[in-house]
Scaffold this motif. Structure first.
Motif, PDB file in Angstrom:
ATOM      1  N   ALA A  83       2.738   7.188   4.433  1.00 33.69           N
ATOM      2  CA  ALA A  83       2.485   6.422   3.204  1.00 33.69           C
ATOM      3  C   ALA A  83       1.372   5.415   3.447  1.00 33.69           C
ATOM      4  O   ALA A  83       1.484   4.550   4.311  1.00 33.69           O
ATOM      5  N   VAL A  84       0.281   5.542   2.700  1.00 34.62           N
ATOM      6  CA  VAL A  84      -0.870   4.651   2.869  1.00 34.62           C
ATOM      7  C   VAL A  84      -0.690   3.445   1.948  1.00 34.62           C
ATOM      8  O   VAL A  84      -0.922   3.513   0.742  1.00 34.62           O
ATOM      9  N   SER A  85      -0.260   2.332   2.547  1.00 35.47           N
ATOM     10  CA  SER A  85       0.160   1.167   1.762  1.00 35.47           C
ATOM     11  C   SER A  85      -0.920   0.101   1.618  1.00 35.47           C
ATOM     12  O   SER A  85      -0.653  -0.989   1.124  1.00 35.47           O
ATOM     13  N   ARG A 119      -1.775  11.865   4.547  1.00 31.77           N
ATOM     14  CA  ARG A 119      -1.909  10.420   4.328  1.00 31.77           C
ATOM     15  C   ARG A 119      -2.008  10.166   2.829  1.00 31.77           C
ATOM     16  O   ARG A 119      -3.051  10.403   2.233  1.00 31.77           O
ATOM     17  N   ILE A 120      -0.913   9.700   2.225  1.00 31.55           N
ATOM     18  CA  ILE A 120      -0.854   9.627   0.776  1.00 31.55           C
ATOM     19  C   ILE A 120      -0.772   8.178   0.286  1.00 31.55           C
ATOM     20  O   ILE A 120       0.168   7.450   0.624  1.00 31.55           O
ATOM     21  N   GLY A 121      -1.781   7.779  -0.490  1.00 28.02           N
ATOM     22  CA  GLY A 121      -1.802   6.435  -1.072  1.00 28.02           C
ATOM     23  C   GLY A 121      -1.485   6.463  -2.548  1.00 28.02           C
ATOM     24  O   GLY A 121      -0.337   6.288  -2.970  1.00 28.02           O
ATOM     25  N   SER A 122      -2.507   6.709  -3.367  1.00 23.75           N
ATOM     26  CA  SER A 122      -2.370   6.523  -4.815  1.00 23.75           C
ATOM     27  C   SER A 122      -1.289   7.389  -5.460  1.00 23.75           C
ATOM     28  O   SER A 122      -0.626   6.940  -6.400  1.00 23.75           O
ATOM     29  N   ALA A 123      -1.073   8.605  -4.989  1.00 28.47           N
ATOM     30  CA  ALA A 123      -0.046   9.448  -5.606  1.00 28.47           C
ATOM     31  C   ALA A 123       1.355   8.863  -5.399  1.00 28.47           C
ATOM     32  O   ALA A 123       2.275   9.155  -6.163  1.00 28.47           O
TER      33      ALA A 123
HETATM   34  C1  PLP Z   1      -6.959   5.191   1.411  1.00 28.54           C
HETATM   35  C2  PLP Z   1      -6.875   6.293   2.371  1.00 28.54           C
HETATM   36  C3  PLP Z   1      -6.006   7.377   2.166  1.00 28.54           C
HETATM   37  C4  PLP Z   1      -5.159   7.549   0.924  1.00 28.54           C
HETATM   38  O1  PLP Z   1      -5.946   8.008  -0.129  1.00 28.54           O
HETATM   39  P1  PLP Z   1      -5.295   8.450  -1.531  1.00 28.54           P
HETATM   40  O2  PLP Z   1      -6.338   9.274  -2.163  1.00 28.54           O
HETATM   41  O3  PLP Z   1      -5.001   7.190  -2.281  1.00 28.54           O
HETATM   42  O4  PLP Z   1      -4.055   9.209  -1.241  1.00 28.54           O
HETATM   43  C5  PLP Z   1      -5.934   8.344   3.155  1.00 28.54           C
HETATM   44  N1  PLP Z   1      -6.677   8.262   4.291  1.00 28.54           N
HETATM   45  C6  PLP Z   1      -7.515   7.242   4.523  1.00 28.54           C
HETATM   46  C7  PLP Z   1      -8.289   7.219   5.786  1.00 28.54           C
HETATM   47  C8  PLP Z   1      -7.650   6.226   3.569  1.00 28.54           C
HETATM   48  O5  PLP Z   1      -8.500   5.226   3.822  1.00 28.54           O
END
Ligand code: PLP
Length: 227
Positions: A33-35, A215-219
């Motif tokens: 989870a990319v927080s 690596r999942i952030g926005s989703a």
């Molecule tokens: C921000 C980031 C992510 C997450 O990206 P999303 O498109 O929001 O899922 C993954 N990897 C790295 C290296 C990032 O900087």
């Protein structure tokens, strides 16, 4: 409004479906989870849903959240650009770094990794989209960097990370990952077990090509206020 819990369930089923579609074992792909930019309270919600691995890109922001969540059993990953003047904090406060593309930075992390901590897990960030502006070691320089890093005993080289240029369409998204998987196979190194591939927009393509960790952030967390 969609809640964190709903988004977690959506991401979780996307991962499970992608595993199934490419005949991967259920649970073969780990959700990181990319927080970054998101508050500690959001991390706490996902922790209660079972997530234990969280990634940050900005050192100071990460340390603030680590302090707030000190009583949680979280494994912290660093995925942002590593500046020389931040290596000591990163070496002391993270379990993984996914964004290593220079030996000089790796050697500093090795020298500064405290002896009482296990080796720092490392992924080499590889530039697979041939954009001169993007960070990452080139495919051509990957073998030498990988070889040099194995001499640093406070680091443990686990695999590679890539952020391809955004593409649409599953087949197009798969191609750069496939080239990197082939390059890693050609290294013929033991102990490499991690393909840190795939973000919110391309996790299906990444899993189809062998991602072991997405690596999942926005989703998961919703849109970020800044990049
Ligand atoms: C921000 C980031 C992510 C997450 O990206 P999303 O498109 O929001 O899922 C993954 N990897 C790295 C290296 C990032 O900087």
């Amino acid at each position: 409004m969609t809640s964190l819990t709903d988004r977690f369930k959506q991401v979780y089923s996307r991962i499970r479906e992608a595993e199934q579609a490419s005949a991967r074992k259920p649970g073969a792909v780990q959700l990181l989870a990319v927080s970054k930019t998101k508050p500690a309270s959001d991390i706490a919600v996902l922790y209660r849903l079972g997530l234990r691995h969280f990634a940050e890109s900005y050192v100071q922001e990460a340390l603030d959240k680590q302090r707030q969540l000190a009583h949680y059993n979280i494994t912290w990953h660093f995925i942002g650009p590593v500046q020389s003047n931040k290596t000591r904090l990163i070496a002391g406060h993270f379990s993984w770094v996914h964004s290593i593309d220079r030996f000089k930075i790796a050697r500093r992390l090795h020298q500064q990794r405290p002896d009482f901590l296990p080796p720092l897990n490392i992924c080499l960030q590889v530039n697979i989209s041939d954009e001169t502006s993007k960070s990452g070691v080139s495919l051509g320089d990957l073998p030498q960097l990988a070889e040099h890093i194995t001499s640093l005993h406070r680091l443990r080289l686990r695999g590679v990370m890539a952020i391809p240029a955004p593409l649409t369409g599953l087949q197009q998204q798969r191609q750069p990952y496939r080239r990197l998987v082939e390059a890693v196979a050609a290294l013929q190194m033991t102990g490499l077990d991690t393909f840190s591939f795939g973000m919110s927009g391309d996790l299906e393509a990444a899993i189809a090509e062998g991602a072991t960790l997405v690596r999942i952030g926005s989703a998961l967390f919703g849109k970020r206020p800044y990049p």
